[in-house]
Write a protein that holds these residues in place. Structure first.
Motif, PDB file in Angstrom:
ATOM      1  N   GLN A 153       0.839  -1.209   0.000  1.00  0.00           N
ATOM      2  CA  GLN A 153       0.000   0.000   0.000  1.00  0.00           C
ATOM      3  C   GLN A 153       0.876   1.261   0.000  1.00  0.00           C
ATOM      4  O   GLN A 153       1.843   1.343   0.749  1.00  0.00           O
ATOM      5  CB  GLN A 153      -0.886  -0.004   1.242  1.00  0.00           C
ATOM      6  CG  GLN A 153      -1.822   1.191   1.364  1.00  0.00           C
ATOM      7  CD  GLN A 153      -2.594   1.143   2.663  1.00  0.00           C
ATOM      8  OE1 GLN A 153      -2.029   1.258   3.737  1.00  0.00           O
ATOM      9  NE2 GLN A 153      -3.900   0.934   2.554  1.00  0.00           N
ATOM     10  N   THR A 154       0.492   2.203  -0.851  1.00  0.00           N
ATOM     11  CA  THR A 154       1.208   3.481  -0.912  1.00  0.00           C
ATOM     12  C   THR A 154       0.424   4.551  -0.166  1.00  0.00           C
ATOM     13  O   THR A 154      -0.781   4.698  -0.369  1.00  0.00           O
ATOM     14  CB  THR A 154       1.395   3.914  -2.383  1.00  0.00           C
ATOM     15  OG1 THR A 154       2.204   2.941  -3.049  1.00  0.00           O
ATOM     16  CG2 THR A 154       2.083   5.275  -2.474  1.00  0.00           C
ATOM     17  N   VAL A 155       1.126   5.277   0.720  1.00  0.00           N
ATOM     18  CA  VAL A 155       0.512   6.406   1.398  1.00  0.00           C
ATOM     19  C   VAL A 155       1.301   7.654   1.030  1.00  0.00           C
ATOM     20  O   VAL A 155       2.505   7.608   0.821  1.00  0.00           O
ATOM     21  CB  VAL A 155       0.459   6.233   2.933  1.00  0.00           C
ATOM     22  CG1 VAL A 155      -0.441   5.085   3.322  1.00  0.00           C
ATOM     23  CG2 VAL A 155       1.845   6.032   3.504  1.00  0.00           C
ATOM     24  N   GLN A 156       0.581   8.755   0.942  1.00  0.00           N
ATOM     25  CA  GLN A 156       1.220  10.010   0.523  1.00  0.00           C
ATOM     26  C   GLN A 156       1.097  11.048   1.630  1.00  0.00           C
ATOM     27  O   GLN A 156       0.064  11.158   2.302  1.00  0.00           O
ATOM     28  CB  GLN A 156       0.565  10.524  -0.763  1.00  0.00           C
ATOM     29  CG  GLN A 156       1.309  11.714  -1.377  1.00  0.00           C
ATOM     30  CD  GLN A 156       0.875  11.996  -2.809  1.00  0.00           C
ATOM     31  OE1 GLN A 156      -0.163  11.505  -3.258  1.00  0.00           O
ATOM     32  NE2 GLN A 156       1.652  12.773  -3.518  1.00  0.00           N
ATOM     33  N   PHE A 157       2.146  11.830   1.794  1.00  0.00           N
ATOM     34  CA  PHE A 157       2.217  12.879   2.806  1.00  0.00           C
ATOM     35  C   PHE A 157       2.471  14.213   2.110  1.00  0.00           C
ATOM     36  O   PHE A 157       3.299  14.277   1.189  1.00  0.00           O
ATOM     37  CB  PHE A 157       3.346  12.597   3.797  1.00  0.00           C
ATOM     38  CG  PHE A 157       3.233  11.265   4.490  1.00  0.00           C
ATOM     39  CD1 PHE A 157       2.639  11.161   5.741  1.00  0.00           C
ATOM     40  CD2 PHE A 157       3.702  10.107   3.877  1.00  0.00           C
ATOM     41  CE1 PHE A 157       2.533   9.936   6.378  1.00  0.00           C
ATOM     42  CE2 PHE A 157       3.600   8.874   4.505  1.00  0.00           C
ATOM     43  CZ  PHE A 157       3.012   8.788   5.761  1.00  0.00           C
ATOM     44  N   PHE A 158       1.781  15.253   2.578  1.00  0.00           N
ATOM     45  CA  PHE A 158       1.883  16.564   1.932  1.00  0.00           C
ATOM     46  C   PHE A 158       2.397  17.628   2.901  1.00  0.00           C
ATOM     47  O   PHE A 158       1.946  17.701   4.052  1.00  0.00           O
ATOM     48  CB  PHE A 158       0.511  17.008   1.414  1.00  0.00           C
ATOM     49  CG  PHE A 158      -0.034  16.138   0.311  1.00  0.00           C
ATOM     50  CD1 PHE A 158       0.300  16.382  -1.005  1.00  0.00           C
ATOM     51  CD2 PHE A 158      -0.879  15.072   0.609  1.00  0.00           C
ATOM     52  CE1 PHE A 158      -0.204  15.580  -2.024  1.00  0.00           C
ATOM     53  CE2 PHE A 158      -1.389  14.261  -0.401  1.00  0.00           C
ATOM     54  CZ  PHE A 158      -1.046  14.513  -1.724  1.00  0.00           C
ATOM     55  N   ALA A 159       3.304  18.456   2.395  1.00  0.00           N
ATOM     56  CA  ALA A 159       3.762  19.617   3.158  1.00  0.00           C
ATOM     57  C   ALA A 159       2.574  20.546   3.383  1.00  0.00           C
ATOM     58  O   ALA A 159       1.742  20.734   2.496  1.00  0.00           O
ATOM     59  CB  ALA A 159       4.868  20.348   2.415  1.00  0.00           C
ATOM     60  N   GLY A 160       2.499  21.116   4.555  1.00  0.00           N
ATOM     61  CA  GLY A 160       1.398  22.009   4.869  1.00  0.00           C
ATOM     62  C   GLY A 160       0.225  21.294   5.485  1.00  0.00           C
ATOM     63  O   GLY A 160      -0.637  21.922   6.104  1.00  0.00           O
ATOM     64  N   THR A 161       0.157  19.970   5.298  1.00  0.00           N
ATOM     65  CA  THR A 161      -0.920  19.167   5.873  1.00  0.00           C
ATOM     66  C   THR A 161      -0.358  18.164   6.869  1.00  0.00           C
ATOM     67  O   THR A 161      -0.764  18.107   8.025  1.00  0.00           O
ATOM     68  CB  THR A 161      -1.679  18.404   4.775  1.00  0.00           C
ATOM     69  OG1 THR A 161      -2.149  19.344   3.813  1.00  0.00           O
ATOM     70  CG2 THR A 161      -2.850  17.628   5.349  1.00  0.00           C
ATOM     71  N   ASP A 162       0.588  17.378   6.399  1.00  0.00           N
ATOM     72  CA  ASP A 162       1.149  16.305   7.231  1.00  0.00           C
ATOM     73  C   ASP A 162       2.476  16.708   7.881  1.00  0.00           C
ATOM     74  O   ASP A 162       2.919  16.064   8.823  1.00  0.00           O
ATOM     75  CB  ASP A 162       1.361  15.056   6.376  1.00  0.00           C
ATOM     76  CG  ASP A 162       0.068  14.589   5.734  1.00  0.00           C
ATOM     77  OD1 ASP A 162      -0.917  14.412   6.479  1.00  0.00           O
ATOM     78  OD2 ASP A 162       0.029  14.422   4.501  1.00  0.00           O
ATOM     79  N   TYR A 163       3.109  17.741   7.343  1.00  0.00           N
ATOM     80  CA  TYR A 163       4.344  18.249   7.947  1.00  0.00           C
ATOM     81  C   TYR A 163       4.532  19.694   7.493  1.00  0.00           C
ATOM     82  O   TYR A 163       3.925  20.129   6.508  1.00  0.00           O
ATOM     83  CB  TYR A 163       5.557  17.384   7.559  1.00  0.00           C
ATOM     84  CG  TYR A 163       5.822  17.271   6.071  1.00  0.00           C
ATOM     85  CD1 TYR A 163       6.757  18.086   5.441  1.00  0.00           C
ATOM     86  CD2 TYR A 163       5.119  16.362   5.285  1.00  0.00           C
ATOM     87  CE1 TYR A 163       7.003  17.987   4.084  1.00  0.00           C
ATOM     88  CE2 TYR A 163       5.356  16.250   3.927  1.00  0.00           C
ATOM     89  CZ  TYR A 163       6.300  17.058   3.327  1.00  0.00           C
ATOM     90  OH  TYR A 163       6.533  16.964   1.979  1.00  0.00           O
ATOM     91  N   LEU A 164       5.346  20.420   8.228  1.00  0.00           N
ATOM     92  CA  LEU A 164       5.566  21.831   7.915  1.00  0.00           C
ATOM     93  C   LEU A 164       6.394  21.949   6.639  1.00  0.00           C
ATOM     94  O   LEU A 164       7.285  21.137   6.400  1.00  0.00           O
ATOM     95  CB  LEU A 164       6.303  22.521   9.069  1.00  0.00           C
ATOM     96  CG  LEU A 164       5.551  22.579  10.398  1.00  0.00           C
ATOM     97  CD1 LEU A 164       6.460  23.149  11.491  1.00  0.00           C
ATOM     98  CD2 LEU A 164       4.289  23.426  10.262  1.00  0.00           C
TER      99      LEU A 164
END
Ligand SMILES: [Ca+2]
Ligand SMILES: [Ca+2]
Ligand SMILES: [Ca+2]
Ligand SMILES: [Ca+2]
Length: 222
Positions: A153-164
């Protein structure tokens, strides 16, 4: 009433600790990847050898793309078992180095491999560096369970949402310091996405130099 308050407090605490929200992508396997990430914008890297990639790779152990469950398999655009994944040491890191080009990491993905969920990392970081010596945390995952709810499974992380939104870096490192249970770590894939940082043009550097000289000259006359 106090029981209700306690239940609410626990709920808030649980929600708070799962701040590492991630966007689960579909389907499972290669199709869940975003594709065209910074390490291979053309998606034409050779899955079994270090050919066709746009970064220099380094790892704590098991350098390689094929012939084993080696570290660089996390950059081979394949989500699967065997030579598609990296397995099985405990505290490990792997990184992609983009040389003189720095990027602001706007998003990244991480994909689980095919083995048991106990081998997934439950404490890992994405770190940024510009010298390969000093590393700054960009994202930290730290929980009892892993972020994945399924295999491959691929999970995606976004700047501004999941990290600064981080500073720009030329090196991005994944580092795991714990797995859910046992001592074997596995990971199928990583994708890094970012915007190139503006580097000063030689002409503007020259102008800055002339400006500094002019300032020094004025000081002398005064
Ligand atoms: Ca390529
Ligand atoms: Ca890729
Ligand atoms: Ca892979
Ligand atoms: Ca491979």
């Amino acid at each position: 009433m106090s029981k209700l308050f306690l239940a609410l407090a626990i709920l808030v605490s649980v929600l708070g600790s799962s701040a590492e929200a991630a966007t689960i992508r579909a389907p499972l396997g290669n199709g869940g990847l975003v594709g065209g990430d910074l390490t291979d914008p053309e998606n034409n890297g050779d899955p079994e050898q270090n050919v066709g990639y746009n970064a220099t790779f380094r790892s704590s152990i098991e350098q390689g793309f094929g012939g084993g469950e080696y570290a660089f398999n996390v950059f081979d655009n394949q989500v699967g078992g065997g030579n598609d994944k990296w397995c099985c040491d405990t505290n490990v890191w792997v990184e992609a180095n983009f040389g003189t080009q720095r990027y602001t990491l706007t998003s990244f993905t991480a994909s689980s491999a095919n083995d048991v969920p106990e081998r997934d990392s439950n404490h890992w970081q994405i770190l940024g560096s510009n010298d390969g010596i000093n590393y700054t945390p960009i994202f930290t995952y730290n929980a009892t369970n892993s972020v994945w709810t399924n295999r491959l499974q691929t999970v995606q992380f976004f700047a501004g949402t999941d990290y600064l939104l981080p500073s720009a870096y030329s090196i991005f490192r994944y580092q795991s310091t714990s797995v859910v249970s046992g001592s074997m770590h596995q990971l199928a894939e990583l994708e890094f996405f970012g915007t190139p940082a503006q580097v000063p043009e030689p002409a503007s550097l020259l102008l800055m130099g002339l400006g500094a000289l002019g300032f020094a000259g004025r000081r002398k006359r005064a």
